[in-house]
Structure formats: C-alpha cells, structure tokens
Motif scaffolding. Structure first.
Motif, PDB file in Angstrom:
ATOM      1  N   SER A 132      16.317  24.806   3.295  1.00  0.00           N
ATOM      2  CA  SER A 132      16.753  25.806   2.328  1.00  0.00           C
ATOM      3  C   SER A 132      18.237  26.105   2.567  1.00  0.00           C
ATOM      4  CB  SER A 132      15.920  27.087   2.468  1.00  0.00           C
ATOM      5  OG  SER A 132      16.202  27.725   3.695  1.00  0.00           O
ATOM      6  N   SER A 133      18.789  26.952   1.739  1.00  0.00           N
ATOM      7  CA  SER A 133      20.218  27.281   1.885  1.00  0.00           C
ATOM      8  C   SER A 133      20.482  28.052   3.174  1.00  0.00           C
ATOM      9  CB  SER A 133      20.703  28.092   0.681  1.00  0.00           C
ATOM     10  OG  SER A 133      19.954  29.298   0.577  1.00  0.00           O
ATOM     11  N   THR A 134      19.457  28.747   3.657  1.00  0.00           N
ATOM     12  CA  THR A 134      19.629  29.525   4.889  1.00  0.00           C
ATOM     13  C   THR A 134      19.061  28.816   6.116  1.00  0.00           C
ATOM     14  OG1 THR A 134      17.555  30.689   4.452  1.00  0.00           O
ATOM     15  CG2 THR A 134      19.583  31.700   3.623  1.00  0.00           C
ATOM     16  N   ASN A 135      18.371  27.733   5.895  1.00  0.00           N
ATOM     17  CA  ASN A 135      17.802  26.967   7.010  1.00  0.00           C
ATOM     18  C   ASN A 135      17.985  25.494   6.693  1.00  0.00           C
ATOM     19  OD1 ASN A 135      16.444  26.097   9.263  1.00  0.00           O
ATOM     20  ND2 ASN A 135      14.407  26.699   8.537  1.00  0.00           N
ATOM     21  N   GLN A 136      19.204  24.988   6.979  1.00  0.00           N
ATOM     22  CA  GLN A 136      19.534  23.631   6.573  1.00  0.00           C
ATOM     23  C   GLN A 136      19.148  22.580   7.610  1.00  0.00           C
ATOM     24  OE1 GLN A 136      23.514  23.233   5.116  1.00  0.00           O
ATOM     25  NE2 GLN A 136      23.389  25.082   3.854  1.00  0.00           N
ATOM     26  N   ALA A 137      18.678  23.014   8.756  1.00  0.00           N
ATOM     27  CA  ALA A 137      18.260  22.057   9.776  1.00  0.00           C
ATOM     28  C   ALA A 137      16.950  22.518  10.410  1.00  0.00           C
ATOM     29  CB  ALA A 137      19.339  21.899  10.842  1.00  0.00           C
ATOM     30  N   PRO A 138      15.847  22.617   9.596  1.00  0.00           N
ATOM     31  CA  PRO A 138      14.571  23.081  10.146  1.00  0.00           C
ATOM     32  C   PRO A 138      14.019  22.093  11.170  1.00  0.00           C
ATOM     33  CG  PRO A 138      14.260  22.234   7.932  1.00  0.00           C
ATOM     34  CD  PRO A 138      15.727  22.288   8.157  1.00  0.00           C
ATOM     35  N   ARG A 139      13.514  22.653  12.245  1.00  0.00           N
ATOM     36  CA  ARG A 139      12.931  21.814  13.286  1.00  0.00           C
ATOM     37  C   ARG A 139      11.429  22.103  13.410  1.00  0.00           C
ATOM     38  NH1 ARG A 139      18.200  22.160  14.526  1.00  0.00           N
ATOM     39  NH2 ARG A 139      19.171  20.380  15.606  1.00  0.00           N
ATOM     40  N   ARG A 140      10.783  22.158  12.286  1.00  0.00           N
ATOM     41  CA  ARG A 140       9.348  22.412  12.289  1.00  0.00           C
ATOM     42  C   ARG A 140       8.672  21.542  11.224  1.00  0.00           C
ATOM     43  NH1 ARG A 140       7.653  27.576   8.671  1.00  0.00           N
ATOM     44  NH2 ARG A 140       5.737  26.364   8.844  1.00  0.00           N
ATOM     45  N   ALA A 141       7.429  21.231  11.466  1.00  0.00           N
ATOM     46  CA  ALA A 141       6.595  20.490  10.517  1.00  0.00           C
ATOM     47  C   ALA A 141       5.160  20.962  10.699  1.00  0.00           C
ATOM     48  CB  ALA A 141       6.710  18.993  10.744  1.00  0.00           C
ATOM     49  N   ASN A 142       4.363  20.863   9.647  1.00  0.00           N
ATOM     50  CA  ASN A 142       2.966  21.304   9.714  1.00  0.00           C
ATOM     51  C   ASN A 142       2.044  20.177  10.161  1.00  0.00           C
ATOM     52  OD1 ASN A 142       3.698  23.785   8.824  1.00  0.00           O
ATOM     53  ND2 ASN A 142       2.903  23.526   6.729  1.00  0.00           N
ATOM     54  N   PRO A 143       1.049  20.512  10.966  1.00  0.00           N
ATOM     55  CA  PRO A 143       0.006  19.508  11.246  1.00  0.00           C
ATOM     56  C   PRO A 143      -0.904  19.378  10.025  1.00  0.00           C
ATOM     57  CG  PRO A 143      -0.577  21.589  12.257  1.00  0.00           C
ATOM     58  CD  PRO A 143       0.800  21.781  11.658  1.00  0.00           C
ATOM     59  N   GLY A 144      -1.618  18.287   9.932  1.00  0.00           N
ATOM     60  CA  GLY A 144      -2.557  18.114   8.826  1.00  0.00           C
ATOM     61  C   GLY A 144      -3.788  18.999   9.012  1.00  0.00           C
ATOM     62  N   LEU A 145      -4.404  19.355   7.892  1.00  0.00           N
ATOM     63  CA  LEU A 145      -5.625  20.156   7.950  1.00  0.00           C
ATOM     64  C   LEU A 145      -6.817  19.282   8.345  1.00  0.00           C
ATOM     65  CD1 LEU A 145      -5.250  22.339   4.726  1.00  0.00           C
ATOM     66  CD2 LEU A 145      -4.642  22.924   7.080  1.00  0.00           C
ATOM     67  N   GLU A 146      -7.759  19.882   9.042  1.00  0.00           N
ATOM     68  CA  GLU A 146      -8.946  19.145   9.463  1.00  0.00           C
ATOM     69  C   GLU A 146      -9.887  18.917   8.283  1.00  0.00           C
ATOM     70  OE1 GLU A 146     -10.961  20.879  12.711  1.00  0.00           O
ATOM     71  OE2 GLU A 146      -9.341  20.524  14.156  1.00  0.00           O
ATOM     72  N   GLY A 147     -10.649  17.829   8.365  1.00  0.00           N
ATOM     73  CA  GLY A 147     -11.628  17.537   7.329  1.00  0.00           C
ATOM     74  C   GLY A 147     -12.892  18.370   7.498  1.00  0.00           C
ATOM     75  N   GLU A 148     -13.793  18.227   6.540  1.00  0.00           N
ATOM     76  CA  GLU A 148     -15.066  18.946   6.584  1.00  0.00           C
ATOM     77  C   GLU A 148     -16.116  18.107   7.289  1.00  0.00           C
ATOM     78  OE1 GLU A 148     -16.073  19.844   2.588  1.00  0.00           O
ATOM     79  OE2 GLU A 148     -14.274  21.039   2.189  1.00  0.00           O
ATOM     80  N   GLU A 149     -17.075  18.789   7.888  1.00  0.00           N
ATOM     81  CA  GLU A 149     -18.122  18.107   8.647  1.00  0.00           C
ATOM     82  C   GLU A 149     -19.441  18.792   8.355  1.00  0.00           C
ATOM     83  OE1 GLU A 149     -18.795  16.555  13.256  1.00  0.00           O
ATOM     84  OE2 GLU A 149     -17.229  18.001  12.768  1.00  0.00           O
ATOM     85  N   LYS A 150     -20.469  18.018   8.031  1.00  0.00           N
ATOM     86  CA  LYS A 150     -21.770  18.621   7.741  1.00  0.00           C
ATOM     87  C   LYS A 150     -22.881  17.574   7.853  1.00  0.00           C
ATOM     88  CE  LYS A 150     -20.808  19.749   3.428  1.00  0.00           C
ATOM     89  NZ  LYS A 150     -20.992  20.210   2.028  1.00  0.00           N
ATOM     90  N   THR A 151     -24.093  18.079   7.919  1.00  0.00           N
ATOM     91  CA  THR A 151     -25.281  17.225   7.894  1.00  0.00           C
ATOM     92  C   THR A 151     -25.968  17.413   6.549  1.00  0.00           C
ATOM     93  OG1 THR A 151     -25.601  17.368  10.284  1.00  0.00           O
ATOM     94  CG2 THR A 151     -27.510  16.739   8.969  1.00  0.00           C
ATOM     95  N   ILE A 152     -26.356  16.313   5.920  1.00  0.00           N
ATOM     96  CA  ILE A 152     -27.023  16.377   4.620  1.00  0.00           C
ATOM     97  C   ILE A 152     -28.313  15.570   4.668  1.00  0.00           C
ATOM     98  CG2 ILE A 152     -24.879  16.719   3.330  1.00  0.00           C
ATOM     99  CD1 ILE A 152     -24.966  13.765   2.588  1.00  0.00           C
TER     100      ILE A 152
END
Length: 346
Positions: A132-152
């Motif tokens: 962004s204009s106020t954060n031109q060198a971000p040093r962060r990234a998001n991890p991926g979200l976990e998948g769903e798990e179930k028994t059917i």
C-alpha cells in the motif's frame, strides 16, 4: 464382482497453499518492491454419479480419500497451482449421509450429478497483496486455510420400477430369469438369494426395471436371517410383486409374514401398490389352486394371480398389470413436475 450397498469412508479436502514473501532483486532497480505470489486453492472432494456402476465395492478396500494441497506462491508474482480435486464415483441411486447415518447430504439419482462434499482451503495471500502507499515493503504473507475433514456413509438404493418380495424359495429368482435377460442363481434345491438383482422387463412395447431382493423370514426386522436391510432397495419402486409359494402348507401365514415385515420396516413400503401372485402353480392341481387362491383373497382382500415362472403361465398378465401401474405412476410424477415448474416464479 461382489455386491456392496453400504460403505463408511473418511474424506479430507486439500489445504490451501501459503503465500510467498519475496522482493524484486534486479540490477539497476533500486526499489523493486514486493512480488510474492498467492498460494493455490486446495482441492475439493466431489461425489459424481456415473453410469456403469451398480455396487460400492470400490469403497470396500479403500476408506480414506484426500484431495491435493494447493501449491505455495512464489516470487515474481507467481501464484501457486490449485490442488487437484478428489472425485468419488458412485452408482445411480447412492445416498450420502453424515456419520450419524441419518442426516442426508445428497441423493444421487441422475448420471452426471455432482456435489461438493468437502471444500478445499483457500490459498494465502503473498506479500504483494499487502502493498500500500503506507506499507510499500510488507514482510508478511498468509498461510493457506486448512481443508475440511469428515466421515460420511454411502448407501446404495437400487433404482427399479417394480420389486419382488416373498419368503425364501418363493420363486423370485426364477420369475426374474423368466421375464428378463438377468441370470440369477437358480437350482433344484432350497437356498436363498444373497444379493439383490436387477433385470429389464419388456412387455408389449413397454419396458421397466425389476428388482429381486433376498427373501425375508419372520423376525427379519429384528435381525433374523439376512435382516430387512435389503428392503431399502425397494423404496424407489413404484409397485411390489408379492410371490407366494403355492406348494407351501400355509399360504396365509406366508402372506402375513411378508406383510408384517414390510410394515415393520416402514419407509412407505406398506402403502405401495401390490400384485399378489400364487407362484409354482404348475405343481398344483386345479383344486389346490382354487383353494389356496381363495384363502389368499380372503386374507388380502385383493385379486390373486396363479402363475408359474417355469411354465410361464400367467406371467404376461402380471407384467401387463405392473406396466400399467408403473405407466400411471410415471404420468403422475411428470404432471407434478410440470405443475411445480409452472408455479415457479423468479
């Protein structure tokens, strides 16, 4: 191929890929800025209804199914690839339940029908997303979200227009072999069918699918014999053909045993139209036929057809009556669908 009509499996969708923290490192570009790409989406677990299958045997020896994880993001604004979906191919007539075996997720009744059982996790954002204009060198990234798990739980209910019911050795398999191209096991000694069978019946210019299920015995709803679980394959039928062994000593008791088990099972089977047949008529004298047919008519209050799967006597009359009833039911269903479509408003 072994017949399997119920399976419990464990599914897991793929995790999303992680976003990337990266900066441009190019000669003569002093302020390159962030260029970390986003992670890819995890794969979904999808159930697909296909033709050519008539059993759940594929889920007998493998019970765990997992979709692929999304790839991580990379520098130069490269996003990770999405994870591959896991496709569960099931036969027509499969019902999918939650682990409690009561909550219905989907009823797969048409070829090509698909449903997402578990959605894959979204990929994480790379650091380029956070610039962004106020954060031109971000040093962060998001991890991926976990998948769903179930028994059917997968439960197959055969799709047939008519169903055969009766005690063991009532002649159901012989009847099915006589009216269709199906080849169930038939022998000159007493035994019971262990798995349901299907056959396509042609009468005049009409066709319908006929299902033969293992014979019921008294107490089947309490677990006696093979139990009454196979009655589930008749829930989609439009009409029942009830065969009584004409050579048995007490035809009235044979009738009441089957009707009692059907009523104990419930699920609407007791309300379905029924054609009552005195089978193995070729082994009876004329006097025995009349006597036993009269007994069944008094007990059931319905017309009784004397038939023989071996000689073919009376078979066509029963098939024509079944085809008429099935045709009438199909017409009612089409009319209901038309009324629903006409009454629909956007």
């Amino acid at each position: 191929m072994k017949f399997l009509d119920q399976a419990k499996i464990h599914i897991r969708s793929g995790n999303g890929g992680a976003g990337c923290v990266s900066f441009r490192r190019e000669k003569f570009i002093e302020f390159g800025g962030p260029d970390g790409g986003d992670g890819g989406k995890g794969g979904d677990v999808i159930a697909e209804c296909v033709e050519g299958l008539n059993t759940l045997i594929d889920y007998r020896f493998q019970q765990h199914f997992k979709a692929k994880t999304g790839m991580h993001g990379m520098g130069k604004n490269r996003s990770g690839a999405n994870g591959a979906d896991m496709i569960l191919k099931v036969p027509v007539g499969t019902q999918i339940f939650e682990e409690d075996e009561e909550t219905l997720i989907a009823d797969m009744t048409e070829v090509g029908q698909k449903i997402v059982l578990a959605k894959g996790g979204n990929g994480g954002f790379g650091n380029a997303y956070f610039k962004s204009s106020t954060n031109q060198a971000p040093r962060r990234a998001n991890p991926g979200l976990e998948g769903e798990e179930k028994t059917i739980v997968l439960r197959l209910k055969l799709i047939a227009d008519a169903g055969l019911v009766g005690l063991p050795n009532a002649g159901k398999s012989t009847f099915l072999a006589a009216v269709s191209a199906a080849k169930p096991k038939i022998a000159d000694y007493p035994f019971t069918t262990l798995t349901p069978g299907l056959g396509v019946v042609s009468v005049d210019t009409r066709t319908f699918v006929l299902a033969d299920i293992p014979g019921l015995i008294e107490g089947a709803h309490e677990g006696a014999g093979l139990g009454d679980r196979f009655l589930g394959h008749l829930e989609r039928c439009r009409i029942l053909i009830h065969l009584i062994d004409g050579t048995s000593d007490d035809v009235a008791d044979a009738y009441h045993v089957i009707r009692g088990e059907i009523e104990a099972y419930g699920a609407g089977l007791e309300a379905k139209p029924e054609i009552l047949c005195l089978n193995k008529a070729d082994a009876l004298t004329e006097e025995e036929r009349e006597e036993k047919a009269a007994i069944l008519e008094d007990e059931s209050g319905a017309r009784v057809f004397a038939i023989s799967g071996v000689s073919g006597e009376g078979i066509q009359s029963v098939l024509r009556l079944a085809a008429d009833e099935i045709g009438a039911r199909r017409a009612e269903e089409r009319a209901e669908e038309t009324d629903q479509d006409e009454g629909w408003q956007p």
